[in-house]
Enzyme design. Structure first.
Site, PDB file in Angstrom:
ATOM      1  N   ASP A 169       9.575  -9.376   6.398  1.00  0.00           N
ATOM      2  CA  ASP A 169      10.989  -9.233   6.012  1.00  0.00           C
ATOM      3  C   ASP A 169      11.916  -9.050   7.208  1.00  0.00           C
ATOM      4  O   ASP A 169      12.991  -8.475   7.080  1.00  0.00           O
ATOM      5  CB  ASP A 169      11.136  -8.034   5.052  1.00  0.00           C
ATOM      6  CG  ASP A 169      10.697  -6.723   5.697  1.00  0.00           C
ATOM      7  OD1 ASP A 169      10.065  -6.762   6.774  1.00  0.00           O
ATOM      8  OD2 ASP A 169      10.992  -5.652   5.132  1.00  0.00           O
ATOM      9  N   THR A 226       4.742  -6.855  10.712  1.00  0.00           N
ATOM     10  CA  THR A 226       4.765  -6.164   9.423  1.00  0.00           C
ATOM     11  C   THR A 226       4.194  -7.075   8.353  1.00  0.00           C
ATOM     12  O   THR A 226       4.461  -8.292   8.361  1.00  0.00           O
ATOM     13  CB  THR A 226       6.183  -5.713   9.004  1.00  0.00           C
ATOM     14  OG1 THR A 226       6.156  -5.380   7.605  1.00  0.00           O
ATOM     15  CG2 THR A 226       7.257  -6.765   9.204  1.00  0.00           C
ATOM     16  N   ILE A 227       3.443  -6.471   7.446  1.00  0.00           N
ATOM     17  CA  ILE A 227       2.870  -7.289   6.369  1.00  0.00           C
ATOM     18  C   ILE A 227       3.963  -7.768   5.409  1.00  0.00           C
ATOM     19  O   ILE A 227       3.723  -8.632   4.585  1.00  0.00           O
ATOM     20  CB  ILE A 227       1.787  -6.525   5.577  1.00  0.00           C
ATOM     21  CG1 ILE A 227       2.379  -5.334   4.819  1.00  0.00           C
ATOM     22  CG2 ILE A 227       0.644  -6.119   6.475  1.00  0.00           C
ATOM     23  CD1 ILE A 227       1.487  -4.816   3.693  1.00  0.00           C
ATOM     24  N   ASP A 228       5.172  -7.205   5.519  1.00  0.00           N
ATOM     25  CA  ASP A 228       6.235  -7.540   4.561  1.00  0.00           C
ATOM     26  C   ASP A 228       6.925  -8.875   4.866  1.00  0.00           C
ATOM     27  O   ASP A 228       7.585  -9.440   4.001  1.00  0.00           O
ATOM     28  CB  ASP A 228       7.310  -6.437   4.541  1.00  0.00           C
ATOM     29  CG  ASP A 228       6.734  -5.070   4.212  1.00  0.00           C
ATOM     30  OD1 ASP A 228       5.646  -5.026   3.618  1.00  0.00           O
ATOM     31  OD2 ASP A 228       7.374  -4.055   4.549  1.00  0.00           O
ATOM     32  N   ARG A 243       6.022   7.078  11.842  1.00  0.00           N
ATOM     33  CA  ARG A 243       7.467   6.943  11.665  1.00  0.00           C
ATOM     34  C   ARG A 243       8.029   8.216  12.311  1.00  0.00           C
ATOM     35  O   ARG A 243       7.460   9.291  12.167  1.00  0.00           O
ATOM     36  CB  ARG A 243       7.813   6.844  10.188  1.00  0.00           C
ATOM     37  CG  ARG A 243       7.015   5.704   9.501  1.00  0.00           C
ATOM     38  CD  ARG A 243       7.534   5.369   8.153  1.00  0.00           C
ATOM     39  NE  ARG A 243       6.557   4.633   7.347  1.00  0.00           N
ATOM     40  CZ  ARG A 243       6.420   3.309   7.335  1.00  0.00           C
ATOM     41  NH1 ARG A 243       7.169   2.551   8.093  1.00  0.00           N
ATOM     42  NH2 ARG A 243       5.532   2.731   6.557  1.00  0.00           N
ATOM     43  N   ALA A 277      -0.850 -17.140 -10.487  1.00  0.00           N
ATOM     44  CA  ALA A 277      -0.353 -16.130 -11.431  1.00  0.00           C
ATOM     45  C   ALA A 277       0.438 -16.760 -12.571  1.00  0.00           C
ATOM     46  O   ALA A 277       0.985 -17.858 -12.429  1.00  0.00           O
ATOM     47  CB  ALA A 277       0.531 -15.140 -10.677  1.00  0.00           C
ATOM     48  N   GLY A 301       4.798   1.019   9.726  1.00  0.00           N
ATOM     49  CA  GLY A 301       3.544   0.697   9.029  1.00  0.00           C
ATOM     50  C   GLY A 301       2.702  -0.220   9.896  1.00  0.00           C
ATOM     51  O   GLY A 301       3.224  -1.150  10.506  1.00  0.00           O
ATOM     52  N   GLY A 359       7.955  -3.378  12.504  1.00  0.00           N
ATOM     53  CA  GLY A 359       8.885  -4.051  11.598  1.00  0.00           C
ATOM     54  C   GLY A 359      10.336  -3.802  11.960  1.00  0.00           C
ATOM     55  O   GLY A 359      10.659  -3.407  13.101  1.00  0.00           O
ATOM     56  N   ASP A 360      11.177  -4.003  10.988  1.00  0.00           N
ATOM     57  CA  ASP A 360      12.620  -3.901  11.202  1.00  0.00           C
ATOM     58  C   ASP A 360      13.049  -2.562  11.822  1.00  0.00           C
ATOM     59  O   ASP A 360      13.838  -2.526  12.765  1.00  0.00           O
ATOM     60  CB  ASP A 360      13.296  -4.081   9.827  1.00  0.00           C
ATOM     61  CG  ASP A 360      14.723  -4.522   9.971  1.00  0.00           C
ATOM     62  OD1 ASP A 360      14.951  -5.559  10.607  1.00  0.00           O
ATOM     63  OD2 ASP A 360      15.610  -3.793   9.475  1.00  0.00           O
ATOM     64  N   GLY A 361      12.515  -1.447  11.295  1.00  0.00           N
ATOM     65  CA  GLY A 361      12.875  -0.111  11.797  1.00  0.00           C
ATOM     66  C   GLY A 361      12.487   0.045  13.258  1.00  0.00           C
ATOM     67  O   GLY A 361      13.242   0.615  14.067  1.00  0.00           O
ATOM     68  N   ARG A 406       7.723  -3.469   0.378  1.00  0.00           N
ATOM     69  CA  ARG A 406       8.910  -2.617   0.426  1.00  0.00           C
ATOM     70  C   ARG A 406      10.003  -3.227  -0.455  1.00  0.00           C
ATOM     71  O   ARG A 406       9.761  -3.440  -1.628  1.00  0.00           O
ATOM     72  CB  ARG A 406       9.380  -2.434   1.871  1.00  0.00           C
ATOM     73  CG  ARG A 406      10.265  -1.198   2.055  1.00  0.00           C
ATOM     74  CD  ARG A 406      10.691  -1.067   3.494  1.00  0.00           C
ATOM     75  NE  ARG A 406       9.602  -0.722   4.365  1.00  0.00           N
ATOM     76  CZ  ARG A 406       9.196   0.515   4.612  1.00  0.00           C
ATOM     77  NH1 ARG A 406       9.799   1.530   4.060  1.00  0.00           N
ATOM     78  NH2 ARG A 406       8.200   0.751   5.421  1.00  0.00           N
ATOM     79  N   HIS A 411      -2.401   0.471   0.109  1.00  0.00           N
ATOM     80  CA  HIS A 411      -2.595   0.358   1.558  1.00  0.00           C
ATOM     81  C   HIS A 411      -3.781  -0.502   1.974  1.00  0.00           C
ATOM     82  O   HIS A 411      -3.912  -0.840   3.154  1.00  0.00           O
ATOM     83  CB  HIS A 411      -2.722   1.759   2.174  1.00  0.00           C
ATOM     84  CG  HIS A 411      -1.420   2.497   2.135  1.00  0.00           C
ATOM     85  ND1 HIS A 411      -0.976   3.137   1.006  1.00  0.00           N
ATOM     86  CD2 HIS A 411      -0.453   2.660   3.067  1.00  0.00           C
ATOM     87  CE1 HIS A 411       0.207   3.688   1.252  1.00  0.00           C
ATOM     88  NE2 HIS A 411       0.550   3.413   2.494  1.00  0.00           N
ATOM     89  N   ARG A 438      -3.895  -4.188 -17.985  1.00  0.00           N
ATOM     90  CA  ARG A 438      -4.369  -3.171 -17.039  1.00  0.00           C
ATOM     91  C   ARG A 438      -3.525  -3.304 -15.768  1.00  0.00           C
ATOM     92  O   ARG A 438      -3.266  -4.420 -15.308  1.00  0.00           O
ATOM     93  CB  ARG A 438      -5.835  -3.405 -16.656  1.00  0.00           C
ATOM     94  CG  ARG A 438      -6.806  -3.115 -17.774  1.00  0.00           C
ATOM     95  CD  ARG A 438      -6.893  -1.619 -18.064  1.00  0.00           C
ATOM     96  NE  ARG A 438      -7.912  -1.291 -19.045  1.00  0.00           N
ATOM     97  CZ  ARG A 438      -7.769  -1.353 -20.357  1.00  0.00           C
ATOM     98  NH1 ARG A 438      -6.616  -1.763 -20.869  1.00  0.00           N
ATOM     99  NH2 ARG A 438      -8.759  -1.031 -21.163  1.00  0.00           N
TER     100      ARG A 438
END
Ligand code: F6P
Length: 327
Positions: A135, A131-133, A78, A192, A17, A108-110, A177, A256, A250
């Site tokens: 992680d 990666t935006i994650d 990918r 929040a 990603g 990212g990790d992958g 993810r 994305h 809602r």
């Protein structure tokens, strides 16, 4: 420090990603390599481009103005073929055929795992976590995370206006993810009422319904629930909230949009520093590394060790989210 005088050409690819700041990585790698008299090949569409020899020479001109641009000029993909023995071998052969002495992989990790796989076939790899994650276990920070947080926050601030006018409850799904880093940051930044992350189980009554009811007693007319995309069992969350509180929820899936847009200053600077350190590692004749960030310091560590590391959600962030969603 030993210098690798045989280093003539570096290859760079972006894979998985995309993340805001990938272009700034490409720019930093290219500029730093040229500074050391090394040429750069951009490999298109991640590991796909490596298998099929789809490359472009990156000169100084080609990276002009890239620091501000989201996405990746090298495209990304990918690549299931790369996970086969044959695909991996083809990719390693292409590296040798093209005379690439060091391969920089950004993703990212992958992507980093792909880097480890090809390093086992004798290719010298340096990974840059993008990666935006956020992680990736071996680093406190991954390029793109801050930009994605800011994009999500901006979108949610807009949502809040209309949700407040209608005294509604908004459920907002953010990416990540199977990790909740993005959700946690965004939830705190947006004030929040509740946040759900995949790492922790949740109890609908205690973690959502009760908070909404208490908030209403205190005069809150609008409620924002942030949900990480990896949370299981939330398909009926809206109906559950309606039944339990009488509010009119809602659901918004940010999707994305979180991956696009200009990188923030933090991502531009991190990408620039990591790109520079990655090339420096190759120049210093380091083998198979990942560039990581601990606190605000850049380090490079062995790729095998790096990929064995795990990252949990920060306990202090969880604590802050817990306390701040109580009122
Ligand atoms: O890893 C980045 C990410 O945006 C995740 O947050 C998300 O789950 C996934 O990629 C989406 O992937 P795709 O672009 O293939 O839909």
């Amino acid at each position: 420090m030993k210098t690798n005088t045989a280093l003539r050409r570096i290859g760079i690819l972006t894979s998985g990603g995309d993340a805001p700041g990938m272009n700034a990585v490409i720019r930093a790698v290219t500029r730093t390599a040229h500074h050391h008299g090394i040429s750069v090949l951009g490999i298109k569409r991640g590991y796909n481009g490596l298998i099929h020899g789809d490359v472009v020479e990156l000169d100084s001109q080609s990276v002009n103005g890239l620091i501000t641009r989201g996405g990746t000029i090298l495209y990304t993909a990918r690549c299931p073929e790369f996970n086969t023995e044959e695909g991996l071998k083809k990719a390693a052969d292409t590296v040798r055929y093209l005379g690439i002495d060091g391969l920089i992989v950004a993703g990212g990790d992958g992507t980093l795992r792909g880097g480890l796989d090809i390093s086992r076939l004798g290719v010298n790899v340096v990974g840059i976590p993008c990666t935006i994650d956020n992680d990736v276990g071996c680093t406190h920070y991954t390029i793109g995370f801050d930009s994605a947080c800011n994009t999500a926050v901006e979108a949610i601030d807009r949502l809040r206006d209309t949700m407040q006018s209608h005294e509604r409850c908004s459920i907002v799904e953010v990416m990540g993810r199977s990790a909740g880093h993005l959700a946690l940051y965004v939830a705190i930044a947006c004030g929040a009422s509740a946040v759900l992350v995949p790492e922790l189980p949740f109890d609908f009554e205690k973690d959502i319904a009760e908070k909404i009811r208490k908030g209403r007693i205190r005069g809150r007319s609008h409620h924002l629930i942030i949900v990480a995309e990896g949370v299981a069992g939330i398909s009926h969350l809206g109906e559950q909230i309606k039944d339990a509180t009488g509010m009119d929820p809602r659901v918004t899936i940010l999707g994305h949009i979180q991956r696009g847009g200009m990188p923030t200053a933090r991502d531009r600077v991190t990408a620039s520093r990591m790109g520079e350190v990655a090339v420096k590692a190759l120049v210093d004749d380091k083998k198979n590394r990942v560039i990581t960030m601990f606190k605000s310091e850049m380090q490079e560590i062995d790729i095998e060790e790096a990929l064995a590391m795990k990252k949990d959600l920060q306990p202090s962030m969880l604590e802050a989210a817990y306390v701040l969603t109580q009122s």
